[in-house]
Structure formats: C-alpha cells, structure tokens
Design a protein around this motif. Structure first.
Motif, mmCIF file in Angstrom:
data_model
loop_
_atom_site.group_PDB
_atom_site.id
_atom_site.type_symbol
_atom_site.label_atom_id
_atom_site.label_comp_id
_atom_site.label_asym_id
_atom_site.label_seq_id
_atom_site.Cartn_x
_atom_site.Cartn_y
_atom_site.Cartn_z
ATOM 1 N N THR A 150 0.828 -1.206 0.000
ATOM 2 C CA THR A 150 0.000 0.000 0.000
ATOM 3 C C THR A 150 0.859 1.252 0.000
ATOM 4 O O THR A 150 0.631 2.189 -0.780
ATOM 5 C CB THR A 150 -0.925 0.003 1.231
ATOM 6 N N ILE A 151 1.853 1.313 0.856
ATOM 7 C CA ILE A 151 2.694 2.508 0.987
ATOM 8 C C ILE A 151 3.535 2.726 -0.264
ATOM 9 O O ILE A 151 3.787 3.871 -0.668
ATOM 10 C CB ILE A 151 3.586 2.386 2.243
ATOM 11 N N CYS A 152 3.957 1.646 -0.910
ATOM 12 C CA CYS A 152 4.812 1.749 -2.107
ATOM 13 C C CYS A 152 4.032 1.692 -3.415
ATOM 14 O O CYS A 152 4.651 1.719 -4.496
ATOM 15 C CB CYS A 152 5.850 0.623 -2.099
ATOM 16 N N GLN A 200 -2.313 5.921 3.531
ATOM 17 C CA GLN A 200 -3.521 5.288 2.973
ATOM 18 C C GLN A 200 -4.465 6.291 2.323
ATOM 19 O O GLN A 200 -5.366 5.902 1.568
ATOM 20 C CB GLN A 200 -4.247 4.499 4.063
ATOM 21 N N ASP A 201 -4.274 7.581 2.620
ATOM 22 C CA ASP A 201 -5.092 8.618 1.980
ATOM 23 C C ASP A 201 -4.463 9.132 0.693
ATOM 24 O O ASP A 201 -5.005 10.041 0.047
ATOM 25 C CB ASP A 201 -5.307 9.791 2.945
ATOM 26 N N GLY A 202 -3.297 8.583 0.324
ATOM 27 C CA GLY A 202 -2.636 8.992 -0.905
ATOM 28 C C GLY A 202 -1.694 10.161 -0.757
ATOM 29 O O GLY A 202 -1.142 10.644 -1.758
ATOM 30 N N ASN A 203 -1.477 10.631 0.479
ATOM 31 C CA ASN A 203 -0.551 11.746 0.697
ATOM 32 C C ASN A 203 0.895 11.256 0.651
ATOM 33 O O ASN A 203 1.223 10.229 1.256
ATOM 34 C CB ASN A 203 -0.822 12.398 2.058
ATOM 35 N N SER A 253 3.099 7.371 11.567
ATOM 36 C CA SER A 253 1.638 7.586 11.589
ATOM 37 C C SER A 253 0.959 6.799 10.477
ATOM 38 O O SER A 253 -0.128 6.233 10.675
ATOM 39 C CB SER A 253 1.338 9.079 11.433
ATOM 40 N N ALA A 254 1.616 6.741 9.302
ATOM 41 C CA ALA A 254 1.056 5.966 8.192
ATOM 42 C C ALA A 254 0.972 4.485 8.559
ATOM 43 O O ALA A 254 -0.031 3.805 8.257
ATOM 44 C CB ALA A 254 1.911 6.153 6.944
#
Length: 442
Positions: free
Chosen positions: A39-41, A58-61, A99-100
């Motif tokens: 997800t992060i990558c 997870q919000d795409g930031n 936090s992510a």
C-alpha cells in the motif's frame, strides 16, 4: 506481556538511531507487512531487492521518497514477513511514516527487543545468540565486539548443545540398562562407561565456569582501584588517566569521600578505574563511610594501585587484598629520590611514568582476559545454570548407593539446567528480562 500478542500484531519501529540523521530506517514485521508495504509503495517490491519508491499513506498523501525492501518469511530476521523503509532522517518525515503505519489494522510500535524475541520464538536462533546480539549492540571496545560476535555466531550455543546431547545419551544408556537388561542388543553393564564420561563432562563444565571470570572482564571491564593515604596523589592520577578533571584535587586531606569511576579502553579491553577516599584514622562519619567503601572495593578489584607519596611515605594497609593483585606505586617522584621499594614511580605534575603505568595496566588486563578463542560464559544467569548443571552431574556420579533411577533423574535435571541457558526448555520466566535489555527496533 509480549507473548500475548506475539503473532497477532504487526510491529514496526525506527531502527537506525537518534534523529535527525542522513537516513532513517523503519522496520516492520508481522502478518500485515505485505499489505502495508504494498500500500505505501503502490506495489510490492521484488523480494530482497532494494527499490526506489515514493511512500504514500492510505489517503494517498506523499510521505517521502526512498528505498523499500520486502523480505518474505521464513527467510527473514524474525521468520515472519518483514519490510524496511529507508527514508530521510528528519523528525517530521519519520513521524509521518510512523503515523502511516499506525493506520493499518493491528499495527503498533514494537516493544524493546521484540523483533529479536520473535526471531527467537520462530526458531531463528537460541537465547545465547540473542544475548550475543544484545552485547554486540552494547559493545564499546574491540574485545567486547569480538566476544559478542563469537556468541552471536552460535559457538556458545553449539558447545552447550553438545554437552546436553552427552547428558541425554548417558540417561538413555542408564534407562536402557534398567528397562532392557535382558535384551541382546543392549550393551551389558553400561554404568561404568557412563560415569567415566560424566566425570569428564563435569571437569569440562568446571573449566568453562572458571573461564567465566575472563568473560566477565571482557564484558564488564577489568576493575582497577586506586588507594592510598590522603594527598598521595590518587585524584591527580585519576584525572591524568581520564585526560580531564573528573576528581577534585586539593591539599586538604579527605577531599575525596565517595567512589569516582572512569572507563578506559586499553588494548581493546574495557578497564574501570576507581578513585577512593584516603585511608587514615578519622572521626568523621562521612569520611569513615568513604574509607569503608574504599577497602570494600579494593578487596573485590582485579588490580589495586597502592599509592605512596614519596615525599611523605605512608604505606596503605591492605590486609584483605592478595599481594599479587597489588601494584605499588610511588607518587610525586619529582619531590623525592628514593624509589627502590616500588613497582613504578610516577609524577603527574611532570607527566613522568604515566606511559609505563598505562602499559602495565594494559598488560595486566590482557593477561587476565586471556585468549578468548573458545566460547566464554558472560552472564550471571549462564554461570548459575552451569553451576546447577555441574552439581546435578556430581550428585549422579557420587550417588553410588542410590538406585539407578535416582541417578538418571540427576542427569535429567542436569540436562534441564543446561537447556535453560539456550532456551530449549522452560525459559518463559526469563524472556522478559533478556529482551527488555534491547533497544526499540532490534
């Protein structure tokens, strides 16, 4: 306690040390690792290949851009799926990544030593190797590093496993004689060969325990204590060895009342040097306590530096210290000419004799540490369990009048004590203590 959620949670932590830094490494391990890394990558990196990725929550930031690694279990440090994020070492960047990771279900910050504890639980190594890794992280001198590397390589574990195998085989032979004495494929009276083998094993364990003193010197330091009458130059010597003013120097007697300790690295060995209160008769309560502490520390030291002011010779009395552990030093050599009685003479004011003293300390420490090419016991828990093992073997050997069943039970208890060192049996009560010594992220 960690074991309550050992496999359910996914853990993560900053593993690269204090921020800010050029690069920060965040590790993750557990069931959610694959999903979190993917997800992060945006997609899953090829296993065991460092890939440049843009990290997003997870919000795409966008969090940062850096290297990502995915290490599928069981071929990973913990035995679980693991991942690493190599990102810029700014506090805000790291906080954003943590936090992510927190946002994923059942993902939490790792407790001290939890990565290593999971590796132990998953059979990646035994407890002595885990302790060796802790020692490697804490190593401050070359000898500590080398000893920790030896232990973390599994040499100590292999030695104890070999001894435990010998004990289990001895038990099996005794029990075979008890249960199958009439069978043709069981050797006749095996007791004699068993007890001879156990006597040899007991001797090897005793030698190994005796080597624990050397292991303690390498791990915890060679202990040197400076004693002498007031104004013999003890604090001046400590300051000269430290290269800074760590102790108050004054002409007033009784200035030093408590123990002052410095750590030196001499020839790759840790050497702890302690300054103590001046030895004299006194009515002062606090100074008297300081003198008692000085004598107590001297009696437990590996080496005592007994200082005498050559311009006012008052020999320190050390009735509780082995004479072989005393180095007699004449101080203030610039103020006197008689120096024959002493092992060394020095003058801290003139910087005379200090190199010779350092060389003597280095040689003494090296001789005490010896050659540690063979595995050495380094921790008190190892020593206690090895002593228990030896006592049980001795009880089995000496219990000639006891039934064979009883003597076999002594051998079982000996193998149990040995197994507790490596964590093969019944160690749940010590796991929290062992792994709490690690830093977070290891």
């Amino acid at each position: 306690m960690i074991q309550d959620h050992l496999y359910g949670d996914t853990i993560f932590a900053l593993s690269s040390g204090r921020l800010p830094s050029g690069v920060a490494v965040i590790r993750i391990s557990g069931p959610q690792t694959r999903f979190a890394v993917e997800t992060i990558c945006s997609n899953l990196p090829e296993p065991r290949q460092a890939v440049l990725k843009t990290f997003k929550d997870q919000d795409g930031n966008i969090v940062d851009r850096g290297l990502a690694l995915f290490l599928p279990g069981p071929r990973s440090f913990t035995g679980e799926d693991c991942g690493e994020f190599h990102l810029h070492g700014g506090k805000a960047v790291v906080d954003a990544m943590l936090s992510a990771l927190y946002s994923f279900e059942r993902c939490r910050l790792a407790e001290p030593g939890e990565f290593t504890r999971r590796a132990f639980a998953n059979g990646k190594f035994d407890l002595t190797v885990a302790e060796g890794l802790a020692d490697l992280i804490a190593a401050e001198t070359d000898s500590q590093r080398r000893l920790a590397l030896q232990i973390s390589s599994g040499a100590q574990a292999q030695l104890y496993a070999t001894w435990r195998t010998e004990l289990i085989r001895a038990r099996a032979l005794i029990e075979a004689e008890l249960d199958f004495a009439d069978e043709s494929d069981v050797p006749g009276s095996v007791s004699d060969q068993v007890w001879l083998a156990m006597e040899d094993l007991a001797k090897r364990i005793r030698r190994h325990v005796a080597d624990g003193k050397r292991g303690s010197i390498i791990r915890d330091g060679y202990r040197v204590v400076i004693v002498g009458a007031p104004n013999a130059g003890k604090s001046s010597l400590l300051n000269a060895l430290a290269g800074s003013d760590v102790a108050i120097v004054s002409d007033e007697p009784g200035t030093t009342r408590d123990l002052i300790e410095i750590k030196l690295d001499l020839g790759g060995l840790p050497v702890l040097v302690t300054d103590t209160a001046g030895l004299r008769e006194t009515d002062g309560k606090i100074e008297k306590i300081g003198i008692e502490r000085a004598l107590e520390r001297a009696s437990a030291a590996d080496l005592v530096l007994a200082l005498t002011d050559l311009s006012d010779p008052r020999e320190p009395r050390l009735s509780d210290v082995d004479d072989r552990a005393i180095l007699r030093i004449g101080t203030k050599s610039d103020l006197a000419s008689t120096t024959d009685k002493y092992d060394l003479v020095i003058s801290t004011r003139m910087d005379h004799g200090l190199d010779a003293l350092l060389n003597a300390l280095t040689d003494r420490a090296a001789a005490a540490a010896g050659n540690f090419s063979d595995p050495l016991p380094t921790r008190r828990r190892h020593m206690e369990l090895l002593l228990d093992t030896g006592k049980e073997i001795d009880a089995a050997i000496e219990g000639i009048a006891a039934p064979l069943e009883v003597r076999a039970e002594f051998l079982r208890r000996a193998s149990h004590s040995l197994g507790r060192i490596t964590g093969d049996v019944d160690v749940e009560d010590i796991l929290d203590v062992v792994f709490s010594q690690f830093c977070i992220g290891k």
